[in-house]
Design a protein around this motif. Structure first.
Motif: not given
Length: 409
Positions: A251-260, A315-334
């Motif tokens: 919630x902090x990243x979405x609201x305070x950092x990314x203003x989304x 810096x924003x949602x443009x980078x955060x979204x694909x990175x979190x997709x990869x986080x979810x993938x790698x986390x489940x993979x291992x």
């Protein structure tokens, strides 16, 4: 030779071809739906009847403490009695608890103390449900399909994380909190009906006649004296305490950092869930092709840590979204490979206790969230995620230096 290879190559949904696992998996779908609806409804109703943020903290304690206190003893019980019977009994008790919650809410009699007691009861039953559920899976499929079964078993959890709260939220908004408990109870009864149709040829060991405390110590001693098992469970523990704690700070990243705002918060959660779902399907499809499983799972853990570091600087949602997709993938993979190894290698008479220690790591997520929140308050949320990612990556790289862990196959 190629024809022979094709004949034995498992498909993505190979484990579902067996009657028992198919019934179990369908029951798991409804169990997860009920689980997600239950947690969301308890939170909403607690807020509705109290309008006190502290009450939500009490609810978290009521839900978390029974899991931490009783889960390992649930593992002992799963090694002493019939696991299917234990699963069915805990499902009956959970469904009954949710029925009471539905009736109290529907009648307008529900109070905060009712919700806290019912939430504690439900999670006490779940503390005994989870070890029996995990220990039962190898009895439902052939050994060569176990990895596929474990990967498929994570799909309802990943999909439920994205779909369950949405369905429940819409129903609560339209019809009130009672419908959330009603949905959870109905899903639990459906899961119970499916589990009741399971027919097992063999049963788990009924135990050795030892006292409960002696069996509990035996399980802890086995893990403590087995280097590979203790390292893999420690890997899961680091995941809960330092990696997945980032979810608390979204919630902090979405609201305070990314203003989304709330929309961005939903998208960030969905990104992790999407990656995790793809990761589950990937493991279900190619698990048999991974030759160096130890190296693969440790590299996957290191990638989770590295990706969280990248996310902390987004810096924003443009980078955060694909990175979190990869986080979810790698986390489940291992983690799916960790779970598969534990299930395949643990002696059956210790299965419930060892798997209860593994699942206990998942239930320490609130503690990880508390640590992340404290760091965010002391410094900021970016530093908290950076620190968590660095801890996970450092732990994985340290374990990667072990030849015994790299040799896992």
């Amino acid at each position: 030779m190629p024809a022979a290879a094709r004949a034995v190559r498992p498909s993505t949904f190979a484990a579902l071809k067996g009657r028992n696992y198919c019934l179990y998996w369908l029951g798991l779908v409804f169990y997860v739906l009920g689980h997600r609806a239950e947690y969301m409804t308890f939170a909403w109703m607690t807020w509705e009847v109290s309008r006190d943020p502290l009450s939500l903290g009490y609810l978290g304690l009521a839900q978390g403490v029974p899991l931490v206190l009783f889960q390992v003893f649930g593992g002992v019980l799963a090694d002493r009695i019939d696991r299917l019977r234990m699963l069915i009994v805990t499902q009956i008790l959970t469904a009954g608890t949710l029925t009471i919650a539905f009736a109290l809410t529907m009648s307008g009699l529900v109070r905060l103390e009712h919700l806290l007691v019912l939430a504690a009861l439900s999670n006490t039953f779940r503390a005994f449900d989870e070890p029996s559920r995990m220990a039962l899976v190898p009895q439902l499929v052939e050994r060569d399909r176990l990895a596929n079964a474990i990967a498929l078993g994570s799909i309802p959890w990943q999909a439920g994380r994205m779909i369950g709260p949405s369905i429940t939220g819409i129903l609560i908004a339209a019809f009130g909190g009672a419908i959330g408990f009603g949905l959870a109870a109905l899903a639990s009864y459906t899961a119970l009906a499916l589990y009741s149709r399971l027919r097992l040829r063999g049963t788990a060991s009924a135990g050795t006649g030892q006292r409960v405390l002696a069996q509990f110590v035996e399980g802890l001693s086995f893990v403590a004296h087995n280097f590979v098992f203790s390292c893999l469970i420690a890997l899961a523990l680091f995941n809960s305490l330092f990696a997945m704690s980032y979810l608390t700070l979204l919630p902090i990243f979405a609201d305070a950092y990314f203003h989304a705002g709330s929309t961005g918060y939903g998208l960030l959660n969905a990104a992790h869930g999407t990656g995790a779902l793809v990761g589950s399907l990937t493991v279900a499809t190619i698990a048999h092709l991974i030759l160096r499983k130890g190296t693969a799972l440790l590299v996957g853990a290191a990638c989770v840590g590295g990706l969280l570091i990248v996310f902390s600087f987004s810096p924003g949602m443009g980078l955060a979204l694909p990175v979190l997709v990869l986080v979810g993938f790698c986390n489940t993979f291992y983690l799916m490979q960790v779970s598969t190894f534990l299930q395949q290698k643990v002696p059956d008479h210790l299965r419930g206790r060892v798997m209860s220690l593994y699942s206990l790591c998942w239930n320490l997520l609130p503690l990880g969230g508390l640590l992340a929140g404290a760091l965010a308050a002391a410094v900021d949320a970016r530093f908290a995620v950076l620190f968590g990612g660095a801890m996970v990556a450092a732990n994985a790289l340290l374990l990667l230096a072990s030849r015994r862990l790299r040799a896992i196959s």
